[in-house]
Enzyme design. Sequence first.
Site, PDB file in Angstrom:
ATOM      1  N   LYS A  55      19.803  21.730  17.700  1.00 12.47           N
ATOM      2  CA  LYS A  55      20.845  21.107  16.873  1.00 12.47           C
ATOM      3  C   LYS A  55      21.824  20.357  17.784  1.00 12.47           C
ATOM      4  O   LYS A  55      22.295  20.922  18.775  1.00 12.47           O
ATOM      5  CB  LYS A  55      21.582  22.195  16.085  1.00 12.47           C
ATOM      6  N   PHE A  93       5.899  -0.662  -6.017  1.00 11.18           N
ATOM      7  CA  PHE A  93       7.202  -0.767  -6.664  1.00 11.18           C
ATOM      8  C   PHE A  93       8.111  -1.585  -5.751  1.00 11.18           C
ATOM      9  O   PHE A  93       7.934  -1.581  -4.527  1.00 11.18           O
ATOM     10  CB  PHE A  93       7.830   0.621  -6.864  1.00 11.18           C
ATOM     11  N   LYS A  96       6.911  -9.577  -2.330  1.00 11.93           N
ATOM     12  CA  LYS A  96       6.273  -8.347  -1.818  1.00 11.93           C
ATOM     13  C   LYS A  96       4.831  -8.243  -2.293  1.00 11.93           C
ATOM     14  O   LYS A  96       3.949  -7.820  -1.540  1.00 11.93           O
ATOM     15  CB  LYS A  96       7.059  -7.113  -2.288  1.00 11.93           C
ATOM     16  N   ASN A 124      16.623   9.168   1.294  1.00  9.60           N
ATOM     17  CA  ASN A 124      17.209   8.263   0.304  1.00  9.60           C
ATOM     18  C   ASN A 124      17.310   8.987  -1.043  1.00  9.60           C
ATOM     19  O   ASN A 124      16.904  10.144  -1.153  1.00  9.60           O
ATOM     20  CB  ASN A 124      16.389   6.975   0.195  1.00  9.60           C
ATOM     21  N   LYS A 138       1.984  -8.056   0.499  1.00  9.32           N
ATOM     22  CA  LYS A 138       1.285  -6.779   0.679  1.00  9.32           C
ATOM     23  C   LYS A 138      -0.095  -6.759   0.005  1.00  9.32           C
ATOM     24  O   LYS A 138      -0.711  -5.710  -0.096  1.00  9.32           O
ATOM     25  CB  LYS A 138       2.166  -5.635   0.156  1.00  9.32           C
ATOM     26  N   ASP A 188      12.105   3.152   5.872  1.00 13.86           N
ATOM     27  CA  ASP A 188      11.643   2.025   6.699  1.00 13.86           C
ATOM     28  C   ASP A 188      11.883   2.303   8.189  1.00 13.86           C
ATOM     29  O   ASP A 188      11.279   1.664   9.039  1.00 13.86           O
ATOM     30  CB  ASP A 188      12.370   0.740   6.299  1.00 13.86           C
TER      31      ASP A 188
HETATM   32  N1  CTP Z   1       6.625   0.954   1.072  1.00 10.07           N
HETATM   33  C1  CTP Z   1       5.692   1.597   1.858  1.00 10.07           C
HETATM   34  N2  CTP Z   1       6.007   1.914   3.152  1.00 10.07           N
HETATM   35  C2  CTP Z   1       7.224   1.594   3.678  1.00 10.07           C
HETATM   36  C3  CTP Z   1       8.164   0.918   2.868  1.00 10.07           C
HETATM   37  C4  CTP Z   1       7.840   0.629   1.573  1.00 10.07           C
HETATM   38  O1  CTP Z   1       4.610   1.917   1.384  1.00 10.07           O
HETATM   39  N3  CTP Z   1       7.489   1.924   4.927  1.00 10.07           N
HETATM   40  C5  CTP Z   1       6.240   0.629  -0.322  1.00 10.07           C
HETATM   41  C6  CTP Z   1       7.030   1.373  -1.383  1.00 10.07           C
HETATM   42  O2  CTP Z   1       6.349   2.575  -1.724  1.00 10.07           O
HETATM   43  C7  CTP Z   1       7.035   0.400  -2.536  1.00 10.07           C
HETATM   44  C8  CTP Z   1       6.972  -0.950  -1.868  1.00 10.07           C
HETATM   45  O3  CTP Z   1       6.522  -0.720  -0.535  1.00 10.07           O
HETATM   46  O4  CTP Z   1       5.883   0.521  -3.345  1.00 10.07           O
HETATM   47  C9  CTP Z   1       8.273  -1.686  -1.808  1.00 10.07           C
HETATM   48  O5  CTP Z   1       9.266  -0.885  -1.256  1.00 10.07           O
HETATM   49  P1  CTP Z   1      10.748  -1.426  -1.068  1.00 10.07           P
HETATM   50  O6  CTP Z   1      11.568  -0.372  -0.403  1.00 10.07           O
HETATM   51  O7  CTP Z   1      11.215  -2.046  -2.357  1.00 10.07           O
HETATM   52  O8  CTP Z   1      10.516  -2.655  -0.111  1.00 10.07           O
HETATM   53  P2  CTP Z   1      10.261  -2.852   1.413  1.00 10.07           P
HETATM   54  O9  CTP Z   1       8.865  -3.358   1.564  1.00 10.07           O
HETATM   55  O10 CTP Z   1      10.618  -1.643   2.200  1.00 10.07           O
HETATM   56  O11 CTP Z   1      11.233  -4.080   1.710  1.00 10.07           O
HETATM   57  P3  CTP Z   1      12.841  -4.130   1.778  1.00 10.07           P
HETATM   58  O12 CTP Z   1      13.289  -2.747   2.132  1.00 10.07           O
HETATM   59  O13 CTP Z   1      13.080  -5.151   2.835  1.00 10.07           O
HETATM   60  O14 CTP Z   1      13.284  -4.593   0.412  1.00 10.07           O
END
Ligand code: CTP
Length: 402
Positions: free
Chosen positions: A289, A323, A337, A209, A341, A279
């Site tokens: 490859k 975050f 969140k 990302n 969490k 995610d």
């Molecule tokens: N985070 C994490 N592990 C993951 C996904 C997210 O630790 N696999 C943590 C990120 O580091 C951040 C927080 O969760 O501190 C929120 O991440 P974000 O991408 O905003 O949210 P998600 O929980 O992934 O939810 P969504 O993508 O559905 O918005």
Amino acid sequence: MIQNKNILLGVSGGIAAYKACALTSKLTQQGAAVKVIMTDNAAKFVSPLTFQALSRNPVHIDTFDEKDPAKIAHIDLADWADITLLAPATANIIGKLANGIADDMLSTVLLATQSSVYVAPAMNVHMYAHPAVIANMKQLDSWGYHFIEPGAGYLACGYVGKGRLEEPESIIAAVAEHQGRGDLFSGKKVLISAGPTQEKVDPVRFFTNRSSGKMGFALAEAAASAGADVTLVAGPVSLETGNKRINRIDVVTAEEMYQAMHDHFHTSDIVIKAAAVADYRPKQIYGEKMKKQPDDWRVEMERTQDILQSLGEAKKHQFLAGFAAETTNPVEYGITKLQKKNLDAIIVNNVAAEGAGFGGDTNVVTYVNKTEEKEDIALRSKQEIAKEILKLIARDMKDEPK
Ligand code: CTP
């Protein structure tokens, strides 16, 4: 806070060097031991004898003027200091320090000292606003140097504006205040994750990302400057860490980040999860490859672990902050969140807002704690945002029943 302290006063070559005389006198009157190092150019403005008389100590200018064969003068001075004060600090000495140049006594001692260093700049208004000077000051700030900003007013060069060395009384008050405050996070262990993760699909391709890691790195630098011992778990980013208090662990995948975070979680006091973790990862990683085929290629993805959630479940004494990167209803989603969490705070980031989000040098965030108190932190540099976030975390930790 100044009494009985060993203060090394670095005087560089600007007209404001004359104010450093009053500074020396006031510091000694307040019970500090003062040793002065001047640059060659400073000695053109004020005689070293003036500083010698006011400090009642020999003045140092030349690196090779070794007065005592039993000691190496620049290391001895660097080790002697409890506090180093650079006043006036010209654009030149700031530039040298920011770039590791040690070509005279003052710049060499500045690199060798482990003491807290306070920098009081003084220069022409346009020099102070020059991007090179700003970048150098930013660099020093990120390494934990403390700045005493110049005042605005009539400058010796005839201009009116910012660049006038702060008055000696104010410099002493700023140093004393900072010393008295102690470091916000002194003795604390802070664990931070930053940057993206990369999830491989074959030896040359991966999913990732747009996270640059800048926000998490700014938090790590700010926490280290505030006296914390920092462990920074960094995804693949092209950023450097300068502060000696930062122990950096480089990881690539969400799995590796999970492991590194859990390895350090139990011994941490504050944990901030600024990383943009993938995610999903490809279910199958190809050893070779992938060659292109005439048809579409479907990559099946599987969920990675939510690291933050797993830390929330394992949480004991730690203050845990996450975050939330959102494009709509940021605060609402952020609070969901935070609850889900088991966090103590969430920093909500509307990545669609002007000046916010991935890649850039600035950010706009809202800090929300677990009692749903909200603090908006308006558009500013990620370094400034980081300091504000840490102040709010310190505030909320203080309010926490022990
Ligand atoms: N985070 C994490 N592990 C993951 C996904 C997210 O630790 N696999 C943590 C990120 O580091 C951040 C927080 O969760 O501190 C929120 O991440 P974000 O991408 O905003 O949210 P998600 O929980 O992934 O939810 P969504 O993508 O559905 O918005």
